[in-house]
Design an enzyme around this catalytic site. Structure first.
Site, PDB file in Angstrom:
ATOM      1  CG  LEU A  69     -12.911  -6.270 -35.442  1.00  0.00           C
ATOM      2  CD1 LEU A  69     -13.811  -5.400 -36.266  1.00  0.00           C
ATOM      3  CD2 LEU A  69     -13.096  -6.011 -33.976  1.00  0.00           C
ATOM      4  CB  ILE A 126     -14.131   1.142 -41.352  1.00  0.00           C
ATOM      5  CG1 ILE A 126     -13.616   2.209 -40.378  1.00  0.00           C
ATOM      6  CG2 ILE A 126     -14.606   1.767 -42.646  1.00  0.00           C
ATOM      7  CD1 ILE A 126     -12.352   2.892 -40.830  1.00  0.00           C
ATOM      8  CD  GLU A 127     -12.703   0.929 -34.968  1.00  0.00           C
ATOM      9  OE1 GLU A 127     -12.675  -0.266 -34.678  1.00  0.00           O
ATOM     10  OE2 GLU A 127     -11.758   1.699 -34.739  1.00  0.00           O
ATOM     11  CB  SER A 128     -18.332  -2.616 -35.156  1.00  0.00           C
ATOM     12  OG  SER A 128     -19.276  -1.567 -35.311  1.00  0.00           O
ATOM     13  CE1 TYR A 185      -9.760   2.289 -38.042  1.00  0.00           C
ATOM     14  CE2 TYR A 185      -9.681   4.687 -37.904  1.00  0.00           C
ATOM     15  CZ  TYR A 185     -10.202   3.474 -37.483  1.00  0.00           C
ATOM     16  OH  TYR A 185     -11.160   3.447 -36.498  1.00  0.00           O
TER      17      TYR A 185
END
Length: 575
Positions: free
Chosen positions: A54, A154-156, A260
């Site tokens: 990211l 947790i993704e972005s 994850y």
């Protein structure tokens, strides 16, 4: 802009794979399992890979976490949602029970977020506090548990601006193909992966499909990260559909996927125990209530912001799905505006005096182009051109597409000067000259004996002549015709709108500007040819259907050296 929380969330996390196959039993993940402690080497390997994907977000994740100290067990404080799950939501009770699960990896992530990642967690949690009410509402309306917002955490880091090196974008880190699969449009003008509501609803549908495929939130979340095929392969490899048993087999799932779900559990558990951990609750302003209006194509966002009396940057922040500084020309576009300003916006958008821009053309950058010469050709300033295309610098690359005024998409042709010769001006490039005079770069280069696209101010260039036609004969090919008439196959295909290279006898082909048709000499006669830059004896012989030896004999020339401007006699042959 710096790295986001999610770590190595690669594009395969959202691969556009069909969600088909037999469902897994819902009880598969409910077995009592004693998880084995993971080795420090495995933890280090996983954490060292985090943060590689990211980019272009507001936050940074250090490359590694110290795992020498033993993990602390955090007491779980059960919230009211766990006691009263909503039976109308898909697998709600199971997801809430998942958040109470203990595992060594969960403890490791709790240690990281409460120590080295403490400030980062606070930033992400601040965004969570600002947006969670609206995001959870959208998730609930789509029939999935609102706690799935922790996946976006947790993704972005709840950041709709997030963008990864794998080209995943937005709050939920969709790649373009999966976004299209769930109705998110992406083109030159818009990218709905950055629209918080549309992306959240798309993610909810995607997660619902994954849950219905695997029958387990642990596996559905893993498939969101690694792809459904990869998870199905892990099930086959491990010989079980129990996620926690699969974690004990080190190589069943990819390393980042193993971390994850535990990372998501840790993020939620910390939020439930802020007072126990002594973490401060960020003081964040409440979100601005917004509504959606429909704007016509070609409307500058800056003009709307000025009418609403708000900074242009704030309006752009509410409409991150608009990639340019105006709405897509030729189509109506939804825009998000503050709710308090809706009456002003609707009244203005319904009026007849909107400052709609005629910027609907697309110019494809050619090698050698500069912003200065493109701006001059389309009649705007460099500042305007850069602003419309969201450019900070002036660097261009071949194939890049730029928004230009509609008339500038095909630069108006200028009349050829007397004598068919022009003088290169400052900022000119071959591509702009070709557009200006209705020809192409290949023909310009042929007419002037140029090997590359380099030209300089004051240089005189010949303009190619007008186009003519040839009739294809049996045995002809595009390559042979191009060679005979001093042009290229690409130029022939372009002027005749040919996709392939197939031609047939009797077909009429237009010759590009600059191509020549040499007359066929009678027996014993000669054709005079002026050598151009880059010519060789072999090229000239092939062009006129004679041999190199015949040209040498006709000119008393026994070396291979040719000079531009040199005149050669070509003996009678096929021209």
């Amino acid at each position: 802009m710096i790295l986001a929380l999610a770590g190595t969330l690669t594009a395969c996390a959202h691969s556009a794979e069909p969600v088909i196959g037999p469902g897994l039993p819902e009880t598969a993940t409910m077995l009592p399992v004693r998880t084995a402690e993971l080795s420090p080497d495995e933890i280090d390997l996983a954490l060292a890979s985090l943060g590689d994907e990211l980019v272009e977000t507001d936050d940074f994740l250090p490359a590694a976490v110290d795992t020498t100290e033993p993990a602390r067990h955090l007491p779980v404080r059960v919230g009211k949602n766990l006691i009263q799950p909503d039976p109308a939501l898909l697998g709600h009770r199971e997801l809430l029970e998942l958040f109470s699960r203990d595992h060594p990896l969960v403890d490791k992530w709790i240690d990281y977020f409460t120590e080295r990642g403490r400030e980062q967690y606070a930033r992400f949690y601040g965004r969570y506090l600002r947006h969670h009410t609206q995001i959870e509402t959208w998730l609930r309306e789509e029939g999935v548990p609102p706690e799935l917002i922790w996946l976006a955490f947790i993704e972005s880091g709840i950041n709709p601006r997030a963008y990864s090196r794998a080209h995943a974008a937005g709050l939920w880190q969709f790649i373009a193909s999966t976004g299209r699969l769930y109705g998110l449009k992406r083109d030159f003008w818009i990218d709905e992966r950055r629209d918080m509501e549309k992306a959240t609803r798309a993610a909810a549908r995607h997660l619902k499909d994954l849950y219905e495929q695997f029958g387990s939130w642990e596996l559905a979340l893993s498939a969101y990260n690694a792809g459904s095929r990869r998870v199905q392969r892990a099930i086959n490899t491990a010989g079980t559909s129990d996620y926690w048993l699969m974690l004990q087999q080190r190589y069943a799932l990819p390393t980042e996927t193993r971390h994850y779900v535990p990372k998501m559990i840790a993020a939620r558990r910390i939020a439930d125990n802020l007072d126990v951990l002594g973490l401060p609750i960020p003081d964040v302003p409440p979100p601005v209530p917004t509504t959606t209006v429909i704007a016509p194509g070609g409307l500058p966002l800056a003009a709307l912001a000025k009418k609403l009396g708000m900074p242009s940057a704030e309006l752009r922040a509410l409409n991150l799905h608009i990639r340019r500084s105006l709405t897509p020309p030729g189509r109506d576009t939804p825009l998000h505006i503050p709710y308090a300003m809706v009456e002003t916006a609707v009244a203005w958008l319904s009026s007849d005096d909107l400052p709609l821009e005629d910027w609907g053309g697309i110019y494809v950058v050619h090698r050698g182009d500069t912003l200065w010469d493109i701006a001059r050709a389309v009649g705007v300033s460099v500042t305007e051109l850069k602003a419309l295309n969201n450019m900070r610098g002036s660097r261009l690359y071949p194939g890049q597409r730029l928004i230009v005024p509609e008339a500038g998409a095909s630069v108006a042709r200028a009349a050829a000067p007397a004598g068919g010769q022009i003088v290169v001006r400052r900022g000119d490039s071959l591509s702009l000259i070709a557009k200006r005079y209705g020809t192409n770069v290949a023909a310009l280069k042929q007419a002037n004996g140029l090997r590359n696209n380099t030209i300089f101010p004051g240089q005189k260039l010949k303009l190619p002549g007008s186009a003519s036609e040839v009739i294809v004969r049996r045995g002809d090919t595009l390559a042979r015709i191009a060679q005979k008439h001093k042009t290229t196959v690409a130029a022939l295909k372009q002027v005749n709108n040919l996709r392939g290279t197939t031609i047939y006898p009797g077909q009429r082909l237009k010759l590009p500007s600059g191509a020549t048709v040499a007359s066929k000499p009678t027996n014993g006669a000669y054709v005079e040819y002026t050598v151009r830059r880059g010519d060789t004896l072999w090229d000239i012989a092939q062009r006129f259907g004679v041999t190199v030896m015949q040209i040498r004999r006709a000119n008393g020339k026994w070396s291979n050296t040719l000079k531009p401007g040199e005149r050669l006699r070509i003996p009678g042959g096929v021209s």
